[in-house]
Design a protein around this motif. Structure first.
Motif, PDB file in Angstrom:
ATOM      1  N   ASP A 109      52.523  59.042  84.199  1.00  0.00           N
ATOM      2  CA  ASP A 109      53.483  57.943  84.086  1.00  0.00           C
ATOM      3  C   ASP A 109      54.287  57.795  85.377  1.00  0.00           C
ATOM      4  N   TYR A 110      54.743  58.918  85.938  1.00  0.00           N
ATOM      5  CA  TYR A 110      55.550  58.867  87.166  1.00  0.00           C
ATOM      6  C   TYR A 110      54.713  58.376  88.343  1.00  0.00           C
ATOM      7  N   ALA A 111      53.454  58.860  88.435  1.00  0.00           N
ATOM      8  CA  ALA A 111      52.573  58.405  89.512  1.00  0.00           C
ATOM      9  C   ALA A 111      52.328  56.905  89.414  1.00  0.00           C
ATOM     10  N   GLU A 112      52.171  56.417  88.203  1.00  0.00           N
ATOM     11  CA  GLU A 112      51.945  54.975  88.012  1.00  0.00           C
ATOM     12  C   GLU A 112      53.188  54.179  88.392  1.00  0.00           C
ATOM     13  N   LEU A 172      64.403  75.719  89.632  1.00  0.00           N
ATOM     14  CA  LEU A 172      65.607  75.031  90.098  1.00  0.00           C
ATOM     15  C   LEU A 172      65.367  74.367  91.450  1.00  0.00           C
ATOM     16  N   PHE A 173      64.734  75.093  92.346  1.00  0.00           N
ATOM     17  CA  PHE A 173      64.399  74.541  93.660  1.00  0.00           C
ATOM     18  C   PHE A 173      63.525  73.300  93.507  1.00  0.00           C
ATOM     19  N   GLY A 174      62.497  73.406  92.699  1.00  0.00           N
ATOM     20  CA  GLY A 174      61.582  72.292  92.514  1.00  0.00           C
ATOM     21  C   GLY A 174      62.257  71.065  91.933  1.00  0.00           C
ATOM     22  N   SER A 175      63.087  71.251  90.897  1.00  0.00           N
ATOM     23  CA  SER A 175      63.724  70.104  90.253  1.00  0.00           C
ATOM     24  C   SER A 175      64.714  69.421  91.190  1.00  0.00           C
ATOM     25  N   LEU A 176      65.420  70.205  91.999  1.00  0.00           N
ATOM     26  CA  LEU A 176      66.348  69.614  92.964  1.00  0.00           C
ATOM     27  C   LEU A 176      65.603  68.831  94.039  1.00  0.00           C
ATOM     28  N   MET A 177      64.480  69.371  94.502  1.00  0.00           N
ATOM     29  CA  MET A 177      63.709  68.680  95.531  1.00  0.00           C
ATOM     30  C   MET A 177      63.101  67.381  95.000  1.00  0.00           C
ATOM     31  N   VAL A 178      62.683  67.390  93.743  1.00  0.00           N
ATOM     32  CA  VAL A 178      62.095  66.175  93.150  1.00  0.00           C
ATOM     33  C   VAL A 178      63.079  65.010  93.221  1.00  0.00           C
ATOM     34  N   ASP A 211      64.591  54.809  81.865  1.00  0.00           N
ATOM     35  CA  ASP A 211      64.845  53.380  81.678  1.00  0.00           C
ATOM     36  C   ASP A 211      66.165  52.967  82.335  1.00  0.00           C
ATOM     37  N   ALA A 212      67.144  53.893  82.358  1.00  0.00           N
ATOM     38  CA  ALA A 212      68.476  53.555  82.865  1.00  0.00           C
ATOM     39  C   ALA A 212      68.590  53.702  84.376  1.00  0.00           C
ATOM     40  N   VAL A 213      68.033  54.790  84.934  1.00  0.00           N
ATOM     41  CA  VAL A 213      68.270  55.075  86.366  1.00  0.00           C
ATOM     42  C   VAL A 213      66.988  55.278  87.165  1.00  0.00           C
ATOM     43  N   GLY A 214      65.828  55.130  86.536  1.00  0.00           N
ATOM     44  CA  GLY A 214      64.575  55.299  87.265  1.00  0.00           C
ATOM     45  C   GLY A 214      63.977  56.675  87.058  1.00  0.00           C
ATOM     46  N   GLY A 215      62.643  56.767  87.269  1.00  0.00           N
ATOM     47  CA  GLY A 215      61.917  57.999  87.004  1.00  0.00           C
ATOM     48  C   GLY A 215      62.360  59.175  87.847  1.00  0.00           C
ATOM     49  N   GLN A 216      62.656  58.945  89.129  1.00  0.00           N
ATOM     50  CA  GLN A 216      63.015  60.065  90.002  1.00  0.00           C
ATOM     51  C   GLN A 216      64.342  60.691  89.588  1.00  0.00           C
ATOM     52  N   ASN A 217      65.361  59.881  89.375  1.00  0.00           N
ATOM     53  CA  ASN A 217      66.673  60.410  88.989  1.00  0.00           C
ATOM     54  C   ASN A 217      66.666  61.025  87.591  1.00  0.00           C
ATOM     55  N   ALA A 218      65.701  60.619  86.770  1.00  0.00           N
ATOM     56  CA  ALA A 218      65.627  61.167  85.417  1.00  0.00           C
ATOM     57  C   ALA A 218      65.356  62.664  85.422  1.00  0.00           C
ATOM     58  N   TYR A 219      64.763  63.178  86.490  1.00  0.00           N
ATOM     59  CA  TYR A 219      64.458  64.611  86.571  1.00  0.00           C
ATOM     60  C   TYR A 219      65.715  65.474  86.730  1.00  0.00           C
ATOM     61  N   TRP A 220      66.884  64.857  86.930  1.00  0.00           N
ATOM     62  CA  TRP A 220      68.132  65.620  86.979  1.00  0.00           C
ATOM     63  C   TRP A 220      68.370  66.395  85.681  1.00  0.00           C
ATOM     64  N   ILE A 221      67.830  65.901  84.565  1.00  0.00           N
ATOM     65  CA  ILE A 221      68.092  66.589  83.288  1.00  0.00           C
ATOM     66  C   ILE A 221      67.494  67.991  83.260  1.00  0.00           C
ATOM     67  N   CYS A 222      66.569  68.285  84.172  1.00  0.00           N
ATOM     68  CA  CYS A 222      65.946  69.615  84.199  1.00  0.00           C
ATOM     69  C   CYS A 222      66.864  70.682  84.788  1.00  0.00           C
ATOM     70  N   VAL A 223      67.804  70.281  85.660  1.00  0.00           N
ATOM     71  CA  VAL A 223      68.613  71.254  86.407  1.00  0.00           C
ATOM     72  C   VAL A 223      69.451  72.147  85.490  1.00  0.00           C
ATOM     73  N   PRO A 224      70.282  71.601  84.575  1.00  0.00           N
ATOM     74  CA  PRO A 224      71.067  72.503  83.702  1.00  0.00           C
ATOM     75  C   PRO A 224      70.196  73.357  82.786  1.00  0.00           C
TER      76      PRO A 224
END
Length: 407
Positions: A256-259, A306-312, A376-389
């Protein structure tokens, strides 16, 4: 009857059970990997939002919340082996319902089909995870889990590739009814796996102190009256809840993200996360427990994730998808480490503890759905912020949480 007192050298005689259960772990990964193909397909063909399409994943994982405890009761009645066979029957029924769902273009029926296949997944996970955990010494459980993890995670990308190969079209050109033929094939394979579970020579296993007459083998649990008196288990259940959610995000959102990034052949990017996970599992096989404890592995993996999610979320979008490999690498040994750390010293509460761990897999329903709403609200890339906590809490459990005990 096999107990956790088995030595490492003694586990060699369990090679056949390990292979058979490895096939079942592959089936679990394949069944979940189907979602990474179905989600963008529904998003395109039904014209629904990302949040609505990710409800398919939510339906699959919500079954863990409802049937996690009943599954442990079934195991107690009929044993691990017959429960495994029963789970494949549930899988076959759920996969069959995908066919009329496609013909009717019905999202609600897709959700029902996903929920029933999720029931199969619940009963199979409730069987194979504690089975592998206690089929040998607890300190090397993560090593056995790592073997299973290789089989499981290789199956995730194989599922969308199998569907693409049998259908013979790119995702953007696929109609819903094109999934009929591959799903008939999948149904037949899963029925055969159910027969394999019945005829395979799988010894029934029990943890040390699980029987009342062997309670002295686990003195910490001997005087406990409830599974809720094990704080290291309860903290581990929450860690597993978060872990399954973020792992599902890293594995299930790639196509989905690649598309959404406009990348050609988005289904090929489904390999990014499993490659990272397999690398991590191989490290677990090599280093645990001889060079690395299960707790140390969990801490290292949490830092990598943590490193990976921040870099994404921080690097340019066209490169961000490749950093999901670090999230996946971090996730690799979390499952193998969390299970034995949380299940240690449960004694007669082993099956009850296992049911709580299985219920925690519902995290795979909640967190990816949140990802869909955030996307849907902020885009696919920013959605990965939920992984950090989520990864921060798992790091806490690896450092301190697994050590918490009642007196």
């Amino acid at each position: 009857m096999v107990s956790t007192q088995t030595t490492d050298s003694g586990t060699k005689k369990f090679m056949i059970p390990l292979i058979v259960v490895g096939v079942m772990f592959f089936a679990i990964g394949f069944a979940l990997g189907i979602n990474s193909y179905i989600v963008p397909l529904l998003n395109k063909t039904l014209g629904i939002s990302s949040a609505e399409s990710y409800l398919v994943i939510a339906a699959t994982f919500s079954a863990f919340l409802i049937f996690g405890y009943p599954a442990s009761l079934v195991i107690g009645k009929i044993g691990y082996k017959k429960t495994m066979a029963l789970s494949f029957l549930m899988f076959a029924l759920g996969f069959y319902l995908f066919i009329p769902s496609a013909q009717m273009e019905s999202l609600p029926l897709f959700l029902v089909a996903s929920f029933i296949s999720g029931m199969g997944n619940t009963f199979l996970q409730a069987s194979v995870n504690p089975y592998i955990t206690i089929l040998g010494p607890m300190e090397s459980a993560a090593k056995r889990m790592s073997y299973m993890g290789v089989a499981n995670k290789l199956a995730w990308p194989i599922a969308p590739l199998f569907l693409a190969l049998v259908i013979g079209k790119e995702v953007k050109d696929v109609a819903l009814t094109d999934i009929n033929v591959p799903f008939y094939i999948i149904i037949a394979i899963f029925i055969l796996l159910g027969v394999l579970a019945l005829v395979a020579k799988l010894p029934e296993v029990k943890a040390a102190g699980e029987d009342e007459d062997s309670a002295e083998e686990c003195p910490y649990a001997a005087n406990k009256t409830s599974v809720w008196q094990f704080p290291h288990l309860l903290l581990g259940v929450f860690a597993l809840f978060l872990y399954v959610g973020v792992e599902t995000v890293s594995l299930g959102t790639l196509v989905d993200y690649a598309e959404s990034l406009g990348l050609a052949n988005p289904e090929y990017y489904a390999w990014i996360a499993p490659v990272g996970m397999v690398i991590g599992y191989i490290c677990g096989i090599i280093f645990i427990p001889k060079y690395l404890s299960q707790a140390a592995a969990l801490k290292i993996c949490a830092i990598a994730a943590l490193f990976g999610s921040l870099m994404v979320v921080l690097v340019p979008a066209e490169w961000s998808i490749f950093f999901i490999v670090f999230m996946a690498l971090g996730c690799s040994l979390m499952w193998p480490a969390l299970w034995p750390l949380a299940m240690t010293d449960l004694g007669k509460f082993t099956k009850a503890g296992s049911s709580l761990m299985v219920i925690a897999i519902v995290g795979g329903a909640i967190i990816p759905t949140l990802y869909g709403f955030v996307k849907d609200a902020v885009g696919g890339q920013n959605a990965y912020w939920i992984c950090v906590p989520c990864f921060l809490y798992i790091l806490y459990y690896g450092i301190k949480g697994h050590k918490v005990r009642t007196k």
